[in-house]
Design an enzyme around this catalytic site. Structure first.
Site, short mmCIF file in Angstrom:
data_model
loop_
_atom_site.label_atom_id
_atom_site.label_comp_id
_atom_site.label_asym_id
_atom_site.label_seq_id
_atom_site.Cartn_x
_atom_site.Cartn_y
_atom_site.Cartn_z
N LYS A 232 -16.27 -16.01 25.27
CA LYS A 232 -16.24 -16.79 26.51
C LYS A 232 -17.60 -16.94 27.16
O LYS A 232 -18.56 -16.23 26.86
CB LYS A 232 -15.21 -16.18 27.47
N ARG A 266 -6.88 -10.60 22.52
CA ARG A 266 -6.71 -11.95 21.96
C ARG A 266 -8.08 -12.43 21.51
O ARG A 266 -8.99 -12.57 22.33
CB ARG A 266 -6.11 -12.89 23.01
#
Length: 289
Positions: A232, A266
């Site tokens: 991210k 995840r």
């Protein structure tokens, strides 16, 4: 809140007699399969169904415990969406052929990453074992009815429009508490609720770092936690590196998340993160190699 003996099972429906995930014993790994052409991570499969199947099979071989399939990019930068939502019809076109093929060949549970009840219902009909709602029932409450009716585990993520908080941890905790209360009211079983702090969604980069550092506060809610820092933008901002060079930052974020109570991670890089999880579990949970 759930007592420890009440929250130790994850029971996907109709998967070889109810697979059980004993929370707290080790960290479980969810591998991401994107069928969108504009995934932030650059790994979108788009219309290549066989490519998605091959990726799912590779993730299973590398140690993924769950395969999470999504058809809409939800990428954000500094907490702000930088994508255009797609129609339900387009999302169905992208995910259903992939779900049908993947579910027929993998042995691990398959999850659908969607916030639309129409997509969720079609995915359930194909045999998915889990729902993953990035809007935590805020966008389409009927997803709660589906989770309750089919007795499916559901990931409820914290998300909001904007990045302003009076007190980040308290505000996220309170919002997740309200989400849980609504889920229970709608008939979702407590053992089927999994919470996600929503790294990168409605958060500034510094918020993501704080949430990872203080996951223990969210564990007080009494539910398993899923954390998804993989590749991210906050990692890119901290390290000043592009998406394809964020594996070390992801690894550090995953390790600290596990140490602070994450139950599911995840990830895009399954093989590497399975190793990170196993090593961190061996240190923090004294799991056997």
């Amino acid at each position: 809140m759930l007592e420890d003996h009440d929250k130790n099972l994850f029971r996907p429906a109709e998967i070889e007699g109810n697979i059980r995930f004993p929370w707290g014993k080790r960290t479980f790994v969810m591998g991401i399969v994107n069928t969108s052409p504009d995934s932030f991570s650059g790994d979108g499969i788009h219309d290549n169904v066989q490519g998605a199947v091959d990726q799912a099979l590779r993730f299973e071989e590398e140690g993924a415990d769950i395969i999470d399939i999504g058809g809409e990019s939800t990428r954000a930068f500094a907490g702000k969406p930088v994508y255009k939502p797609i129609t339900e019809e387009e999302e169905l076109r992208r995910v259903i052929p992939v779900l049908e093929k993947v579910i027929s060949v993998v042995k691990v549970p398959v999850s659908i990453d969607t916030y639309k009840s129409g997509v969720a219902k079609r995915a359930i009909d194909t045999g998915v074992a889990m729902l993953n709602d990035i809007w935590g029932l805020q966008h389409d409450y009927q997803i709660a009815s589906l989770a309750a009716e089919y007795e499916l585990p559901i990931v409820l993520m914290h998300n909001q429009k904007g990045t302003e908080y009076a007190d980040l941890i308290s505000d996220v905790k309170e919002a997740l508490s309200r989400t849980v209360a609504y889920a229970l009211e709608m008939g979702i079983s407590p053992e089927n609720i999994i919470l996600d702090p929503g790294l990168g969604f409605g958060k500034k980069p510094e918020h993501n770092l704080q949430l990872i550092n203080r996951l223990g506060d969210l564990k007080e809610l009494g539910y398993p936690l899923l954390v998804g820092p993989s590749r991210k933008s906050f990692i890119g901002l901290v390290l000043d590196v592009p998406i394809d060079q964020r594996i070390e930052g992801t690894s550090a974020s995953i390790a600290v998340s596990i140490a602070n109570g994450a139950d599911i991670i995840r990830v895009h890089d399954v093989k590497a993160m399975v190793r990170v999880a196993r090593m961190t579990d061996s240190i923090t949970r004294e799991s056997s190699p």
